[in-house]
Design a protein around this motif. Structure first.
Motif, short mmCIF file in Angstrom:
data_model
loop_
_atom_site.label_atom_id
_atom_site.label_comp_id
_atom_site.label_asym_id
_atom_site.label_seq_id
_atom_site.Cartn_x
_atom_site.Cartn_y
_atom_site.Cartn_z
N GLY A 1 0.83 -1.20 0.00
CA GLY A 1 0.00 0.00 0.00
C GLY A 1 0.86 1.24 0.00
N SER A 2 0.22 2.38 -0.09
CA SER A 2 0.95 3.66 -0.12
C SER A 2 1.73 3.90 1.17
CB SER A 2 0.00 4.82 -0.37
OG SER A 2 -0.99 4.86 0.63
N ASP A 3 1.31 3.24 2.27
CA ASP A 3 2.03 3.38 3.54
C ASP A 3 3.23 2.45 3.65
OD1 ASP A 3 0.76 0.93 3.77
OD2 ASP A 3 -0.14 1.37 5.72
N GLY A 4 3.45 1.61 2.62
CA GLY A 4 4.59 0.70 2.62
C GLY A 4 4.31 -0.64 3.24
N ALA A 5 3.14 -0.81 3.86
CA ALA A 5 2.78 -2.10 4.47
C ALA A 5 2.24 -3.05 3.40
CB ALA A 5 1.73 -1.88 5.55
N ARG A 6 2.38 -4.32 3.66
CA ARG A 6 1.87 -5.31 2.74
C ARG A 6 0.35 -5.17 2.64
NH1 ARG A 6 3.75 -11.64 2.50
NH2 ARG A 6 2.30 -12.21 0.86
N ALA A 7 -0.18 -5.08 1.42
CA ALA A 7 -1.59 -4.77 1.21
C ALA A 7 -2.45 -5.99 0.88
CB ALA A 7 -1.74 -3.73 0.10
N ASP A 8 -1.83 -7.11 0.58
CA ASP A 8 -2.62 -8.29 0.23
C ASP A 8 -3.23 -8.92 1.48
OD1 ASP A 8 0.33 -8.73 0.41
OD2 ASP A 8 -0.30 -10.80 0.62
N PRO A 9 -4.31 -9.68 1.32
CA PRO A 9 -4.91 -10.31 2.50
C PRO A 9 -3.95 -11.31 3.14
CG PRO A 9 -6.10 -10.91 0.50
CD PRO A 9 -4.99 -10.01 0.11
N PRO A 10 -3.95 -11.39 4.46
CA PRO A 10 -3.02 -12.32 5.12
C PRO A 10 -3.40 -13.77 4.85
CG PRO A 10 -4.53 -11.37 6.70
CD PRO A 10 -4.78 -10.67 5.40
N ARG A 11 -2.41 -14.62 4.73
CA ARG A 11 -2.64 -16.05 4.58
C ARG A 11 -2.77 -16.65 5.97
NH1 ARG A 11 -0.63 -18.55 -0.42
NH2 ARG A 11 -1.64 -20.35 0.48
N ILE A 12 -3.56 -17.67 6.10
CA ILE A 12 -3.75 -18.39 7.36
C ILE A 12 -3.08 -19.75 7.20
CG2 ILE A 12 -5.41 -19.31 9.01
CD1 ILE A 12 -5.52 -16.27 8.74
N TYR A 13 -2.26 -20.13 8.18
CA TYR A 13 -1.52 -21.39 8.14
C TYR A 13 -1.85 -22.25 9.35
CZ TYR A 13 1.42 -19.10 4.66
OH TYR A 13 1.88 -18.45 3.56
N THR A 14 -1.66 -23.55 9.19
CA THR A 14 -1.66 -24.47 10.31
C THR A 14 -0.36 -25.25 10.25
OG1 THR A 14 -2.69 -26.29 9.08
CG2 THR A 14 -4.17 -24.79 10.25
N VAL A 15 0.02 -25.81 11.37
CA VAL A 15 1.18 -26.69 11.41
C VAL A 15 0.65 -28.05 11.81
CG1 VAL A 15 3.40 -27.18 12.48
CG2 VAL A 15 2.72 -24.81 12.04
N ALA A 16 0.88 -29.04 10.96
CA ALA A 16 0.42 -30.40 11.22
C ALA A 16 1.55 -31.36 10.91
CB ALA A 16 -0.81 -30.73 10.36
N GLY A 17 1.90 -32.19 11.87
CA GLY A 17 2.99 -33.14 11.64
C GLY A 17 4.30 -32.46 11.30
N GLY A 18 4.51 -31.26 11.84
CA GLY A 18 5.75 -30.55 11.58
C GLY A 18 5.78 -29.82 10.24
N GLU A 19 4.65 -29.80 9.52
CA GLU A 19 4.60 -29.14 8.22
C GLU A 19 3.68 -27.95 8.26
OE1 GLU A 19 3.82 -31.50 4.83
OE2 GLU A 19 5.41 -32.91 5.25
N LEU A 20 4.08 -26.90 7.57
CA LEU A 20 3.28 -25.69 7.43
C LEU A 20 2.31 -25.90 6.28
CD1 LEU A 20 3.08 -22.68 8.34
CD2 LEU A 20 4.59 -22.18 6.42
N ARG A 21 1.03 -25.68 6.53
CA ARG A 21 0.02 -25.84 5.47
C ARG A 21 -0.84 -24.59 5.41
NH1 ARG A 21 -0.51 -31.48 4.23
NH2 ARG A 21 0.57 -32.71 5.80
N ALA A 22 -1.00 -24.07 4.18
CA ALA A 22 -1.86 -22.90 3.99
C ALA A 22 -3.32 -23.33 4.07
CB ALA A 22 -1.58 -22.27 2.63
N VAL A 23 -4.08 -22.61 4.89
CA VAL A 23 -5.51 -22.86 4.98
C VAL A 23 -6.24 -22.01 3.96
CG1 VAL A 23 -7.53 -22.68 6.49
CG2 VAL A 23 -5.35 -23.45 7.42
N ARG A 24 -5.80 -20.75 3.85
CA ARG A 24 -6.32 -19.87 2.80
C ARG A 24 -5.29 -18.83 2.45
NH1 ARG A 24 -9.33 -14.78 4.77
NH2 ARG A 24 -8.47 -14.64 6.82
#
Length: 85
Positions: free
Chosen positions: A62-85
């Motif tokens: 964004g114009s303020d320099g912050a990341r403007a895209d929607p945040p991704r949601i993750y889970t950790v299962a069995g030691g692995e990072l998985r994107a939920v959305r």
């Protein structure tokens, strides 16, 4: 996606959140550098760039320099990072 599959092949496992964000930071800088075509790279040139597809989603600022895209949601299962959305 394809980037995550490539990261899995390179690492032999899913990337951690830190690795994913570090990869994306390097990707943003590499893309901005390529677009500058020899001109000085500035924070403004990175912020004004079109979105870059990274491991953590589409990256844009964004114009303020912050990341403007929607945040991704993750889970950790069995030691692995998985994107939920």
């Amino acid at each position: 996606g394809a980037l995550e599959a490539r990261a899995r092949r390179a690492l032999g496992r899913a990337p951690t959140a830190l690795e994913a964000f570090a990869h994306d930071a390097a990707l943003v800088v590499a893309e901005a550098t390529r677009r500058q075509a020899g001109r000085a790279l500035t924070a403004a040139s990175v912020r004004s760039a079109p979105a870059v597809a990274g491991l953590t989603g589409a990256i844009r600022f964004g114009s303020d320099g912050a990341r403007a895209d929607p945040p991704r949601i993750y889970t950790v299962a069995g030691g692995e990072l998985r994107a939920v959305r």
